[in-house]
Write an enzyme that holds these catalytic residues in place. Structure first.
Site, PDB file in Angstrom:
ATOM      1  N   ASP A 130      -4.866  -2.637  -9.385  1.00  0.00           N
ATOM      2  CA  ASP A 130      -4.230  -2.706  -8.066  1.00  0.00           C
ATOM      3  C   ASP A 130      -5.258  -2.405  -6.993  1.00  0.00           C
ATOM      4  OD1 ASP A 130      -1.932  -3.165  -6.506  1.00  0.00           O
ATOM      5  OD2 ASP A 130      -1.667  -1.021  -6.199  1.00  0.00           O
ATOM      6  N   PHE A 132      -6.466  -2.407  -2.683  1.00  0.00           N
ATOM      7  CA  PHE A 132      -6.068  -1.715  -1.445  1.00  0.00           C
ATOM      8  C   PHE A 132      -6.698  -2.531  -0.315  1.00  0.00           C
ATOM      9  CE2 PHE A 132      -6.576   2.443   1.094  1.00  0.00           C
ATOM     10  CZ  PHE A 132      -5.227   2.551   1.379  1.00  0.00           C
ATOM     11  N   HIS A 137      -2.426  -1.742   6.495  1.00  0.00           N
ATOM     12  CA  HIS A 137      -1.847  -0.728   5.612  1.00  0.00           C
ATOM     13  C   HIS A 137      -2.787   0.467   5.468  1.00  0.00           C
ATOM     14  CE1 HIS A 137       0.201   1.126   2.231  1.00  0.00           C
ATOM     15  NE2 HIS A 137      -0.857   0.966   1.463  1.00  0.00           N
ATOM     16  N   ARG A 146      -4.451  11.578   7.397  1.00  0.00           N
ATOM     17  CA  ARG A 146      -5.684  12.195   7.878  1.00  0.00           C
ATOM     18  C   ARG A 146      -5.762  12.298   9.390  1.00  0.00           C
ATOM     19  NH1 ARG A 146      -7.567   8.876   3.863  1.00  0.00           N
ATOM     20  NH2 ARG A 146      -8.187   7.275   5.361  1.00  0.00           N
ATOM     21  N   GLU A 203       6.341  -1.352  -2.602  1.00  0.00           N
ATOM     22  CA  GLU A 203       5.094  -1.818  -1.999  1.00  0.00           C
ATOM     23  C   GLU A 203       5.078  -3.340  -2.073  1.00  0.00           C
ATOM     24  OE1 GLU A 203       1.466  -0.086  -3.294  1.00  0.00           O
ATOM     25  OE2 GLU A 203       1.996   1.923  -2.598  1.00  0.00           O
ATOM     26  N   GLU A 205       3.506  -6.573  -2.329  1.00  0.00           N
ATOM     27  CA  GLU A 205       2.211  -7.072  -2.782  1.00  0.00           C
ATOM     28  C   GLU A 205       2.354  -8.487  -3.344  1.00  0.00           C
ATOM     29  OE1 GLU A 205      -0.291  -4.555  -5.080  1.00  0.00           O
ATOM     30  OE2 GLU A 205       0.732  -2.694  -4.490  1.00  0.00           O
ATOM     31  N   ASP A 237       4.840  -2.971  -6.442  1.00  0.00           N
ATOM     32  CA  ASP A 237       4.234  -1.834  -7.134  1.00  0.00           C
ATOM     33  C   ASP A 237       4.949  -0.566  -6.680  1.00  0.00           C
ATOM     34  OD1 ASP A 237       2.449  -0.601  -8.871  1.00  0.00           O
ATOM     35  OD2 ASP A 237       1.011  -0.208  -7.280  1.00  0.00           O
ATOM     36  N   ARG A 241       6.036   8.554  -3.780  1.00  0.00           N
ATOM     37  CA  ARG A 241       5.051   9.086  -2.835  1.00  0.00           C
ATOM     38  C   ARG A 241       4.846  10.592  -2.985  1.00  0.00           C
ATOM     39  NH1 ARG A 241       2.375   4.599  -1.338  1.00  0.00           N
ATOM     40  NH2 ARG A 241       3.743   3.030  -0.397  1.00  0.00           N
ATOM     41  N   GLN A 244       2.801  11.159  -6.161  1.00  0.00           N
ATOM     42  CA  GLN A 244       1.442  10.664  -5.918  1.00  0.00           C
ATOM     43  C   GLN A 244       0.639  11.623  -5.035  1.00  0.00           C
ATOM     44  OE1 GLN A 244       1.388   6.813  -4.042  1.00  0.00           O
ATOM     45  NE2 GLN A 244      -0.833   6.639  -4.073  1.00  0.00           N
ATOM     46  N   TYR A 248      -2.881  13.036  -6.859  1.00  0.00           N
ATOM     47  CA  TYR A 248      -3.942  12.028  -6.786  1.00  0.00           C
ATOM     48  C   TYR A 248      -5.338  12.595  -6.587  1.00  0.00           C
ATOM     49  CZ  TYR A 248      -4.749  12.063  -1.704  1.00  0.00           C
ATOM     50  OH  TYR A 248      -5.111  12.407  -0.433  1.00  0.00           O
ATOM     51  N   LYS A 257       2.651   6.093  -9.853  1.00  0.00           N
ATOM     52  CA  LYS A 257       2.560   4.642  -9.756  1.00  0.00           C
ATOM     53  C   LYS A 257       2.855   3.901 -11.062  1.00  0.00           C
ATOM     54  CE  LYS A 257       0.635   2.837  -6.582  1.00  0.00           C
ATOM     55  NZ  LYS A 257       1.130   2.167  -5.373  1.00  0.00           N
ATOM     56  N   THR A 261       6.197  -1.616 -12.366  1.00  0.00           N
ATOM     57  CA  THR A 261       5.651  -2.618 -11.460  1.00  0.00           C
ATOM     58  C   THR A 261       6.369  -3.924 -11.756  1.00  0.00           C
ATOM     59  OG1 THR A 261       3.474  -1.546 -11.423  1.00  0.00           O
ATOM     60  CG2 THR A 261       3.575  -3.859 -10.748  1.00  0.00           C
ATOM     61  N   THR A 354      -0.622  -3.148  -0.920  1.00  0.00           N
ATOM     62  CA  THR A 354       0.420  -3.394   0.069  1.00  0.00           C
ATOM     63  C   THR A 354      -0.093  -4.301   1.186  1.00  0.00           C
ATOM     64  OG1 THR A 354       1.389  -1.236  -0.391  1.00  0.00           O
ATOM     65  CG2 THR A 354       2.022  -2.293   1.673  1.00  0.00           C
ATOM     66  N   GLU A 368       5.133   3.491   5.547  1.00  0.00           N
ATOM     67  CA  GLU A 368       4.734   3.077   6.889  1.00  0.00           C
ATOM     68  C   GLU A 368       5.933   2.889   7.811  1.00  0.00           C
ATOM     69  OE1 GLU A 368       1.400   0.008   6.970  1.00  0.00           O
ATOM     70  OE2 GLU A 368       2.081  -0.121   4.892  1.00  0.00           O
TER      71      GLU A 368
END
Length: 420
Positions: A130, A132, A137, A146, A203, A205, A237, A241, A244, A248, A257, A261, A354, A368
């Site tokens: 998978d 990114f 996204h 962050r 997600e 995808e 996917d 959250r 994760q 992670y 995750k 899927t 995503t 999001e």
């Protein structure tokens, strides 16, 4: 004059003669799986077409690739064989060709109503990766976790970031998804939470199906990468959250995750998508030479996400996005995957990550859309921050041509409660 099939195909159907996506199906519950292509409201049984010796080109004559329980052998044959099959099938199904049109016995055996079949995973997936690859996204996730000072990390602009997923839990559209259980962030003075995920998400995808692989230690050249992509499917996917976020660091996604899927059953080939190719976004800084393409392109595939709560009869559209928003192209993803010598194999699945667009309504996940649960999303009067038990999530994807639609069908799944 536009190509037309002797089979009546509604203008809004995802499966005109210009598409002919590949899948695997059972015509009856006790039947063995076999490959097929979708045409209008029917599935054309390729094992019957092969048994009638109608694949008589030099690459497919006497091949048993359409007598297999999956498409792996066919996709391994490469682009010349794919083009030969497509040309044969478009001719057989065209309005002016009598071979199938005027053979009532063969039509009866080979054309199965779509409503009657059971659709299965189209390939045996050996490995799943998978990526990114959507800048929008990535920026939104960075802002959420962050803040605005450094939302996109430096490495992201230089390489297609990815992680290895779990192939065993890739399931076909329509399969229920059990709400996963796991650990989540502790509250001050308490041990970590353990129980059903409280932040279950979708997600949006797409994913490429690898055709011919590459030998271990021999990377795929970026300008040959398209020859290693058989086609594309829709992919959800699913993500927990809260699980994760706690697990992670430092090694990345794991239990948040790998519980499920979902992919759509029909693989739309790159040949079918070629009329909808479009220029990929400008990459700044320019990518390193091994990722620099002579022609850098995406595909104009309109994508939608629908959520239907258990108590509702009709779904609500929550996202409208497009594959063309990808920053890193499908071919760059594949070439980067092999640059260290990693060997891909026929049937491998490479998710895009995503796919979010620049507008709020084009965000490709609830993380999001609700800004990690700070806001609520209204589904015809029912509020959601994340998915609840009984919610059914459906993805659709399509390209609008001149008088026809190239589509992927549906990619759907319903959330059911965790086992006690």
């Amino acid at each position: 004059m536009a190509l037309k099939s002797f089979i009546e195909v509604h203008p809004d159907s995802h499966f005109p003669i210009q598409n002919l996506p590949y899948g695997v199906f059972k015509p009856q519950p006790g039947s063995s799986p076999r490959p097929g292509v979708a045409i209008g409201d029917y599935v054309l049984d390729l094992s019957e077409i092969a048994s009638a010796a109608l694949f008589h080109g030099p690459l497919l004559n006497n091949s048993d690739c359409f007598h297999q329980p999956n498409l792996n052998k066919f996709v391994s044959l490469g682009r010349p064989a794919w083009k030969e099959a497509r040309a044969t099938l478009q001719k057989l199904l065209s309005a002016t060709e009598p071979t199938l049109r005027d053979n009532a016995t063969l039509r009866e055996k080979s054309l199965v109503p779509m409503s009657r079949v059971e659709l299965l995973l189209p390939v045996q997936i050996g490995d799943y990766t998978d990526f990114f690859s959507s800048l929008h996204h990535t920026k939104n996730c960075g802002l959420i976790f962050r803040g605005p000072q450094n939302p996109v990390l430096e490495n992201w602009y230089h390489l297609p970031v990815a992680y290895h997923g779990r192939a065993s839990s890739v399931v076909i559209s329509g399969t229920d998804i059990v709400r996963p259980r796991g650990q989540a962030h502790p509250t001050p003075g308490s041990p970590p939470y353990f129980g059903p995920s409280r932040k279950l998400d979708f997600e949006l995808e797409m994913a490429t199906i690898v055709g011919p692989g590459n030998d271990l230690g021999k990377p795929v050249d970026i300008n040959n990468a398209a020859d290693h992509i058989f086609g594309v499917v829709l992919m959800n996917d699913w993500s927990a959250r809260d699980i994760q976020a706690w697990e992670y660091i430092p090694l990345g996604p794991f239990l948040g995750k790998n519980f499920g899927t979902t992919i759509s059953p029909w693989i739309v080939t790159l040949e079918a998508l070629e009329p909808f190719a479009c220029e990929a976004p400008k990459q700044d800084p320019p990518p390193l030479p091994y990722l620099t393409e002579k022609v850098s392109k995406n595909y104009d595939v309109a994508l939608e996400v629908h959520i239907k709560p258990a108590e509702h009869e009709k779904p609500s559209v929550v996202t409208r996005s497009n594959l063309k928003h990808l920053y890193w192209t499908l071919t760059q993803q594949l070439a980067h995957h092999t640059i260290n010598g990693c060997n891909l194999r026929p049937g491998d699945l490479l998710g895009t990550g995503t796919i979010s667009g620049p507008e709020q309504e084009s965000r490709g996940c609830l993380l999001e859309l609700t800004w990690n649960g700070q806001n609520t999303l209204s589904l015809n009067g029912v509020d959601r921050k994340f998915l609840e038990d009984g919610d059914e999530v459906t993805f659709t994807g399509y390209c609008k041509g001149d008088g026809y639609t190239i589509g992927f069908g549906k990619c759907s799944g319903r959330i059911i409660p965790s086992a006690p």
